[in-house]
Design a protein around this motif. Structure first.
Motif, PDB file in Angstrom:
ATOM      1  N   GLN A   1      35.464  62.595 171.314  1.00  0.00           N
ATOM      2  CA  GLN A   1      34.107  63.133 170.873  1.00  0.00           C
ATOM      3  C   GLN A   1      34.272  64.487 171.353  1.00  0.00           C
ATOM      4  N   ILE A   2      34.559  65.051 172.125  1.00  0.00           N
ATOM      5  CA  ILE A   2      34.853  66.300 172.558  1.00  0.00           C
ATOM      6  C   ILE A   2      35.754  67.257 171.798  1.00  0.00           C
ATOM      7  N   CYS A   3      36.965  66.856 172.000  1.00  0.00           N
ATOM      8  CA  CYS A   3      37.705  67.439 170.946  1.00  0.00           C
ATOM      9  C   CYS A   3      37.775  67.568 169.035  1.00  0.00           C
ATOM     10  N   PHE A   4      36.766  66.471 168.508  1.00  0.00           N
ATOM     11  CA  PHE A   4      36.462  66.686 167.365  1.00  0.00           C
ATOM     12  C   PHE A   4      35.229  67.904 167.510  1.00  0.00           C
ATOM     13  N   LEU A   5      34.883  67.434 168.471  1.00  0.00           N
ATOM     14  CA  LEU A   5      33.379  69.096 168.386  1.00  0.00           C
ATOM     15  C   LEU A   5      34.290  69.966 168.254  1.00  0.00           C
ATOM     16  N   MET A   6      35.107  70.370 169.012  1.00  0.00           N
ATOM     17  CA  MET A   6      35.864  71.344 169.344  1.00  0.00           C
ATOM     18  C   MET A   6      36.617  71.954 167.865  1.00  0.00           C
ATOM     19  N   ASN A   7      37.030  70.530 167.520  1.00  0.00           N
ATOM     20  CA  ASN A   7      37.659  70.980 165.979  1.00  0.00           C
ATOM     21  C   ASN A   7      37.169  71.981 165.144  1.00  0.00           C
ATOM     22  N   SER A   8      35.887  71.041 164.859  1.00  0.00           N
ATOM     23  CA  SER A   8      34.912  71.474 164.213  1.00  0.00           C
ATOM     24  C   SER A   8      34.587  72.846 164.182  1.00  0.00           C
ATOM     25  N   LEU A   9      34.220  73.419 165.921  1.00  0.00           N
ATOM     26  CA  LEU A   9      33.567  74.683 165.881  1.00  0.00           C
ATOM     27  C   LEU A   9      34.753  75.746 165.848  1.00  0.00           C
ATOM     28  N   LEU A  10      35.775  75.581 165.930  1.00  0.00           N
ATOM     29  CA  LEU A  10      37.403  76.206 165.604  1.00  0.00           C
ATOM     30  C   LEU A  10      37.714  76.535 164.378  1.00  0.00           C
ATOM     31  N   ARG A  11      37.502  74.992 163.582  1.00  0.00           N
ATOM     32  CA  ARG A  11      37.507  74.988 161.875  1.00  0.00           C
ATOM     33  C   ARG A  11      36.337  76.722 161.776  1.00  0.00           C
ATOM     34  N   ASP A  12      34.992  76.278 161.737  1.00  0.00           N
ATOM     35  CA  ASP A  12      34.161  77.417 161.359  1.00  0.00           C
ATOM     36  C   ASP A  12      35.199  79.441 161.626  1.00  0.00           C
ATOM     37  N   VAL A  13      35.583  79.620 162.763  1.00  0.00           N
ATOM     38  CA  VAL A  13      36.033  80.383 163.168  1.00  0.00           C
ATOM     39  C   VAL A  13      37.500  81.282 161.624  1.00  0.00           C
ATOM     40  N   VAL A  14      38.475  80.254 161.104  1.00  0.00           N
ATOM     41  CA  VAL A  14      38.542  81.200 160.620  1.00  0.00           C
ATOM     42  C   VAL A  14      37.422  81.066 159.016  1.00  0.00           C
ATOM     43  N   GLN A  15      36.649  79.657 159.172  1.00  0.00           N
ATOM     44  CA  GLN A  15      36.151  79.522 157.352  1.00  0.00           C
ATOM     45  C   GLN A  15      34.455  80.860 156.969  1.00  0.00           C
ATOM     46  N   HIS A  16      34.305  81.318 158.533  1.00  0.00           N
ATOM     47  CA  HIS A  16      33.046  82.096 158.078  1.00  0.00           C
ATOM     48  C   HIS A  16      33.491  83.326 159.427  1.00  0.00           C
ATOM     49  N   GLY A  17      34.595  82.905 160.146  1.00  0.00           N
ATOM     50  CA  GLY A  17      34.237  84.009 161.671  1.00  0.00           C
ATOM     51  C   GLY A  17      35.011  85.104 161.637  1.00  0.00           C
ATOM     52  N   THR A  18      35.412  84.655 162.855  1.00  0.00           N
ATOM     53  CA  THR A  18      36.212  86.236 162.727  1.00  0.00           C
ATOM     54  C   THR A  18      38.047  86.174 162.431  1.00  0.00           C
ATOM     55  N   ALA A  19      38.272  84.719 162.260  1.00  0.00           N
ATOM     56  CA  ALA A  19      39.793  84.721 161.450  1.00  0.00           C
ATOM     57  C   ALA A  19      40.084  84.328 160.289  1.00  0.00           C
ATOM     58  N   THR A  20      38.899  84.556 158.844  1.00  0.00           N
ATOM     59  CA  THR A  20      38.875  84.182 158.222  1.00  0.00           C
ATOM     60  C   THR A  20      39.739  84.473 156.948  1.00  0.00           C
ATOM     61  N   GLY A  21      40.613  86.046 157.639  1.00  0.00           N
ATOM     62  CA  GLY A  21      41.799  86.181 157.285  1.00  0.00           C
ATOM     63  C   GLY A  21      43.015  85.308 156.671  1.00  0.00           C
ATOM     64  N   ALA A  22      42.857  84.356 157.635  1.00  0.00           N
ATOM     65  CA  ALA A  22      43.416  83.183 157.561  1.00  0.00           C
ATOM     66  C   ALA A  22      43.166  82.414 156.246  1.00  0.00           C
TER      67      ALA A  22
END
Length: 781
Positions: free
Chosen positions: A625-646
């Motif tokens: 459950q924790i791993c799933f939530l962290m994956n959800s958060l870290l995917r947002d870093v790419v889609q909307h955050g500091t790593a949108t270049g990816a």
């Protein structure tokens, strides 16, 4: 009558004397033979010869990475040796090899007569069998006793082994000069060819080497080598191994020998050095002579891609910071026709992909230059040098150039910043690609495994993992407002800031990690207690020494290597397991026997805890459950955050976190999919700042993107699947509470089942939510 008696007596005494001498010699010979026989080594040991061969290192896909060892040797079976090469050795060394019993008695008698007449020893009389005896079983001392032993052993060897086996032993053992032992090594060292690719002239050249490798060496003394080669060819003609025409053609050939080095099929020198150290640790000096073949976990394509990605990223950073112009020679000293002799360009080394060159002409936005080998002219279009700004190149100037993927040439310079890159298989920890710097030969320091750099914001997922385990949710609000922290023992208070020096008020944990808000992670750590985050970091493989016990931990003020950071993110990629990175897949003996096989502990998301304890599974360190939530958060870093270049990769399953430390001394990107986790780092070895705006998303992320573009090709996207115990709820992002389906500002958020909000935001109610048939859009990312 008296004369007859006297003559008879003389003959009688002569006969007695001769018989006595003969018997004495026979007796002495018998005892000498018995004495020498007792000291002779066992010729049966040649059944299991261990050739001294180098340590060879390969990728997982069987591409040569490197070899280590003084002796260059590749043992071959006699069936792999061309017949004409065997004929050449017969002609050069022992023309009666297939007829004599191991000893050429006529040759020995000739050598003995020569010694008796001149008093000088001359080489001769040694058969190929006797040379095998000397090379394998005896020393090279020149004594009569050793010669007798050599003869006796040669006869024994001929009795024990067939001729072809003796020839095979000889062809694999004989010294050929330039550290080459055996014919296969000689073919590679002098011609860069396999045995089957050699010409007749090259056969004869190699066969001429054993007589005196230092004298008849085509690299050291080409004229004498050709003379010796032609002698061998003439002997082959006399023995009817070649025709007159073949002899004429081959003897007219110029020498084609050129000292060759072992050419790796992929460049992975930092990894090769890691392997060398490990094998030496296990086997000592034996590592370099036993012919071990080490197969690593490296993927050839991914390694080549990682090398190029690091090189391109460092050049891009360097070019953003301008051309470091330095004129080595005055223009007035230059004469194009004599430039190579007047200028030291030929003395400058190739560093990485940068080559020294001299400017010959600058005209119409086109630079014509000559490379350091003084033969190849290249042209540099203005487009490939405009990054240097107003720099004016002048005739006679020494520059550095590199060839771009489109085969055009570009002005360049040796990057001053350094970098590292490492990629892991998150399921088992196998290192798929690793490079520790721009040029191994310039600096062997392996930044991927040896550097101690602050991970910066790349450490924040440890903080947020701890928070989720302590009851916070992705919707929990933390106040992004100024904070002042007293540091005991420090003169000044600590007033941390966000990177853009702005504050945003109440901010959800999802938004905080997406946009890397420093203040949120500090406040969060302060609320939870530093000791809880430290305990989490220890579970992820950090050591006490690496983790400061202060609030600065929230900003990644400890230290880690790129390899260690990749290991951390592998846990999020594989479902919550801590795998151990490894780089040796298996070790084979010289005979192909597997003497070591890696058995890594693997991540197994579908296994229950009892299976994990009893089988070869990596330990689970966070719940599904924790791993799933962290994956959800870290995917947002790419889609909307500091790593949108990816997002340029066009995938929804990318996740990760940028990292930037104080004064931009380190730039990181740690990112992954379920099939590949990789960490990119860039910085200066002396910890100088990279410069304004050189964040992880600007300086390091491009390296990761270039690598993943190849690594993920033809790999389907993997959706994020909710495990049991995770539910979705429609909430107000401003409050983190439930909101009505009609609320246009509402969002879907994931929660652990026992952490779902039970209250509605102000102005909303369960009744309001139930009055609408409209279903909110499920667009979490």
């Amino acid at each position: 009558m008296a004369k007859k008696t006297l003559s008879g007596q003389i003959l009688k005494w002569f006969a007695i004397f001769f018989t006595t001498i003969t018997l004495g010699s026979a007796t002495s010979g018998y005892f000498l033979y018995n004495k020498l026989s007792a000291d002779l080594p066992d010729v049966k040991t040649l059944h299991n010869v261990q050739y001294q061969t180098p340590l060879s290192i390969y990728s997982k896909d069987n591409l040569l990475i490197a070899q280590f060892g003084e002796k260059k040797r590749t043992p071959v079976n006699i069936e792999e040796v061309p017949q004409q090469l065997i004929n050449a050795f017969i002609a050069a060394e022992d023309d009666s090899f297939y007829e004599h019993p191991g000893v050429d008695f006529k040759g020995l008698i000739r050598a003995g007569l020569q010694l008796a007449l001149t008093g000088k020893k001359k080489q001769g009389g040694s058969t190929i069998t006797m040379q095998v005896t000397r090379n394998f079983l005896l020393s090279n001392e020149k004594t009569y006793t050793r010669k007798l032993k050599e003869i006796m052993l040669a006869l024994k060897i001929e009795h024990e082994y067939p001729k072809n086996k003796i020839m095979e032993l000889y062809l694999n053992q004989i010294f050929m000069g330039h550290r080459a032992y055996g014919v296969a090594a000689a073919a590679q060292v002098y011609y860069g060819k396999s045995l089957s690719e050699l010409s007749l002239a090259e056969h004869a050249m190699i066969a001429g080497l054993p007589k005196a490798p230092s004298i008849y060496n085509p690299i050291t003394n080409q004229a004498r080598a050709i003379e010796r080669r032609n002698y061998v060819l003439h002997r082959m003609l006399e023995l009817n191994h070649i025709t007159q025409q073949e002899y004429a053609d081959a003897s007219r050939q110029p020498s084609t020998a050129k000292l060759q080095s072992v050419t790796p099929e992929i460049s992975a020198l930092y990894l090769a050095e890691m392997v060398r150290q490990k094998i030496f640790e296990l086997y000592g000096e034996q590592a370099y002579t036993s012919g071990f073949k080490v197969y690593t976990t490296i993927n050839g394509t991914l390694q080549t891609t990682a090398n190029q990605a690091l090189t391109d990223t460092l050049h891009a950073y360097d070019e953003r910071h301008g051309y470091r112009h330095s004129r080595i020679n005055k223009t007035s000293d230059f004469s194009p026709a004599h430039a190579p002799r007047q200028l030291p360009v030929g003395e400058l080394p190739v560093i990485g992909d940068t080559l020294p060159a001299i400017v010959l002409r600058v005209k119409n936005n086109l630079v014509t230059a000559k490379l350091q080998d003084s033969t190849l002219l290249i042209e540099i279009p203005w487009e490939n040098s405009k990054w240097a700004g107003n720099t004016t190149l002048r005739t006679g100037e020494i520059i550095r150039v590199r060839q771009l993927p489109n085969n055009t040439w570009a002005l360049t310079q040796v990057p001053e910043a350094e970098g590292a890159f490492v990629s892991l298989n998150p399921v088992n920890g196998a290192i798929l690609a690793l490079t520790g710097g721009f040029d191994f030969y310039r600096n062997k320091y392996n930044r991927a495994t040896q550097s101690k750099r602050q991970p910066g914001s790349g450490f924040k997922p440890i903080i947020y993992t701890t928070a989720l385990e302590q009851g916070y949710t992705a919707a929990s609000l933390i106040n992004d407002a100024p904070i002042v922290i007293d540091n005991p023992g420090q003169e000044n208070e600590w007033r941390p800031e966000n990177y853009n020096k702005k504050f945003y008020g109440p901010t959800s944990i999802r938004s905080a990690i997406t946009h890397s808000r420093n203040i949120i992670s500090i406040r969060l750590l302060k609320e939870m207690g530093v000791e809880k985050a430290v305990a989490t970091a220890l579970r992820f493989g950090f050591t006490e020494e690496q983790i400061p016990k202060t609030l600065s931990l929230a900003l990644g003020s400890g230290y880690a290597t790129p390899l260690q950071m990749a290991r951390v993110y592998a846990t999020f990629a594989n479902g919550g397991f801590l795998v151990k990175p490894y780089f040796i897949e298996r070790i084979e003996s010289n005979e192909g026997e597997i003497i070591y096989q890696a058995k890594p502990k693997i991540a197994c998301p579908t296994c229950d805890s009892s299976q994990e304890l009893n089988r070869n599974y990596a330990p689970r360190i966070i719940t599904p459950q924790i791993c799933f939530l962290m994956n959800s958060l870290l995917r947002d870093v790419v889609q909307h955050g500091t790593a949108t270049g990816a997002k340029i990769l066009g995938r929804q399953d990318l996740a990760g976190k940028t990292g930037t430390t104080n004064e931009q001394r380190d730039a990181w990107f740690n990112g992954y999919t379920q099939s590949n986790v990789a960490t990119a780092w860039i910085g200066f070895d002396d910890f100088s700042p990279l410069g304004n705006s050189e964040t992880g998303g600007v300086a390091a992320l491009p390296m990761w993107i270039e690598f993943m573009r190849v690594a993920l090709k033809d790999t389907p996207e993997t959706p994020l699947e909710m495990p049991e115990g995770i539910v979705k709820a429609f909430i107000s992002p401003e409050t983190g509470l439930l909101t009505a389906a009609t609320n246009k500002g509402g969002i879907w958020e994931y929660f652990q089942a026992d952490r779902v909000p039970t209250r509605f935001a102000s102005g909303d109610s369960a009744t309001d939510a139930g009055q609408s048939d409209e279903k909110p859009t499920e667009n979490l990312f």
